[in-house]
Write a protein that holds these residues in place. Structure first.
Motif, PDB file in Angstrom:
ATOM      1  N   THR A 121       0.835  -1.206   0.000  1.00  0.00           N
ATOM      2  CA  THR A 121       0.000   0.000   0.000  1.00  0.00           C
ATOM      3  C   THR A 121       0.867   1.253   0.000  1.00  0.00           C
ATOM      4  OG1 THR A 121      -1.728  -1.170   1.239  1.00  0.00           O
ATOM      5  CG2 THR A 121      -1.860   1.233   1.176  1.00  0.00           C
ATOM      6  N   ALA A 122       1.881   1.252   0.850  1.00  0.00           N
ATOM      7  CA  ALA A 122       2.799   2.389   0.922  1.00  0.00           C
ATOM      8  C   ALA A 122       3.479   2.623  -0.425  1.00  0.00           C
ATOM      9  CB  ALA A 122       3.850   2.154   2.006  1.00  0.00           C
ATOM     10  N   ALA A 166       0.520   3.215   4.664  1.00  0.00           N
ATOM     11  CA  ALA A 166       0.911   2.198   5.638  1.00  0.00           C
ATOM     12  C   ALA A 166       0.127   2.355   6.939  1.00  0.00           C
ATOM     13  CB  ALA A 166       2.410   2.285   5.903  1.00  0.00           C
ATOM     14  N   ALA A 167      -0.064   3.600   7.374  1.00  0.00           N
ATOM     15  CA  ALA A 167      -0.808   3.868   8.609  1.00  0.00           C
ATOM     16  C   ALA A 167      -2.259   3.430   8.482  1.00  0.00           C
ATOM     17  CB  ALA A 167      -0.725   5.346   8.962  1.00  0.00           C
ATOM     18  N   CYS A 172      -6.568  -0.101  10.220  1.00  0.00           N
ATOM     19  CA  CYS A 172      -7.615  -1.066   9.849  1.00  0.00           C
ATOM     20  C   CYS A 172      -7.281  -2.452  10.370  1.00  0.00           C
ATOM     21  CB  CYS A 172      -7.781  -1.099   8.326  1.00  0.00           C
ATOM     22  SG  CYS A 172      -8.498   0.394   7.614  1.00  0.00           S
ATOM     23  N   GLY A 173      -5.985  -2.789  10.338  1.00  0.00           N
ATOM     24  CA  GLY A 173      -5.567  -4.093  10.858  1.00  0.00           C
ATOM     25  C   GLY A 173      -5.866  -4.242  12.330  1.00  0.00           C
ATOM     26  N   TYR A 174      -5.659  -3.169  13.074  1.00  0.00           N
ATOM     27  CA  TYR A 174      -5.946  -3.215  14.511  1.00  0.00           C
ATOM     28  C   TYR A 174      -7.442  -3.367  14.763  1.00  0.00           C
ATOM     29  CZ  TYR A 174      -6.011  -2.073  19.447  1.00  0.00           C
ATOM     30  OH  TYR A 174      -6.209  -2.131  20.798  1.00  0.00           O
ATOM     31  N   ALA A 193       4.134  -0.367  14.559  1.00  0.00           N
ATOM     32  CA  ALA A 193       4.848  -1.453  13.887  1.00  0.00           C
ATOM     33  C   ALA A 193       4.368  -1.629  12.453  1.00  0.00           C
ATOM     34  CB  ALA A 193       4.679  -2.759  14.667  1.00  0.00           C
ATOM     35  N   GLY A 194       3.056  -1.586  12.254  1.00  0.00           N
ATOM     36  CA  GLY A 194       2.511  -1.745  10.911  1.00  0.00           C
ATOM     37  C   GLY A 194       2.934  -0.616   9.987  1.00  0.00           C
TER      38      GLY A 194
END
Length: 266
Positions: A121-122, A166-167, A172-174, A193-194
């Motif tokens: 994504t980044a 990336a953020a 969203c991952g969290y 970390a992500g």
């Protein structure tokens, strides 16, 4: 069987829509169905949803000011539509990490999956937004100015876009994490970390692009390009490794982001 059926139907729906919107080629659509089906069969929305966030946002940015990007896009080996190799290069490592989680049910593969998608994504956001920068990019190796679109070049706008992409994946991952409260790390740790892993993966992509990625020169326009043909004529390789294509670089960077996230989660 129900998860498999849902996976095929939902992935096919996304792939068909993307094909009609010219975001995927026919081969890319088939690859997207395979990737999506595998992720849906994990029986948790985290895997498929996070991949969808990457694909939808990246496709949207690729369409943003498309006309202004077309001249620069001619330097890339790929066209506007993602083909099967591009889909697998961007999503292959993430699918591998998801399968590892299914096999061993270890949280580290959740970190790896997040870092991998944060990386692609980044990198995609950086490319799509960076090429629109009014400032010429600089080589990630020595800081010298390079042509817009040349592999290994970075801009401030592109770097900020990479951090934002990336953020977004990290946040969203969290929110969507398949882990329970006991296994989940502190919110700041997961998001940091992500995001950091995504930037590391994007940096690896730029570093490989500036050093070993195959680059050719067009004998008509004299531009440095990624493809073996340009302006209707065969282009000549000038540096890099013959097999180190943009897809290979993306795959390595994606895997690197996943591994980096594991270490950052520590």
């Amino acid at each position: 069987m129900m998860h498999l059926l849902i996976g095929i139907i939902s992935s096919a729906a996304v792939a068909i829509t993307a094909y009609r919107k010219h975001a995927l080629s026919a081969g890319g659509s088939v690859a997207a169905v395979v990737v999506g089906t595998v992720l849906v069969t994990t029986a948790h929305p985290f895997w498929f949803a996070l991949m969808l966030v990457f694909f939808v946002t990246s496709s949207a940015w690729s369409r943003y000011k498309r006309k202004l990007k077309r001249q620069v896009a001619q330097q890339f080996a790929k066209g506007e539509r993602r083909d099967a190799l591009q889909v697998m290069a961007n999503g292959g490592a993430a699918v591998l990490f998801a399968c590892m989680y299914i096999q061993w049910n270890d949280p580290v593969w959740v970190w790896a999956f997040t870092g991998s998608l944060a990386s692609v994504t980044a990198d995609t956001w950086a490319t799509e937004i960076g090429v629109l920068s009014s400032a010429r990019p600089r080589s990630v190796l020595n800081g010298r100015k390079v042509d817009t679109g040349e592999s290994g070049g970075v801009t401030l706008a592109g770097t900020l876009a990479a951090a934002a992409g990336a953020a977004l994946i990290a946040v969203c991952g969290y929110v969507l994490s398949p882990l329970d409260d006991v296994a989940m790390p502190p919110r700041w740790h997961y998001i940091f970390a992500g995001t950091a892993a995504g930037l590391i993966g994007a940096f690896v992509d730029s570093l490989l692009g500036a050093t070993v990625q195959r680059q050719c020169v067009c004998h008509v326009c004299q531009k440095t390009v990624e493809s073996l043909s340009h302006c209707g004529r065969k282009a000549s390789p000038v540096r890099g490794v013959s097999w180190m294509t943009n897809d290979a670089v993306n795959a390595i960077a994606s895997f690197s982001g996943g591994v980096a996230c594991i270490f950052l989660m520590g």
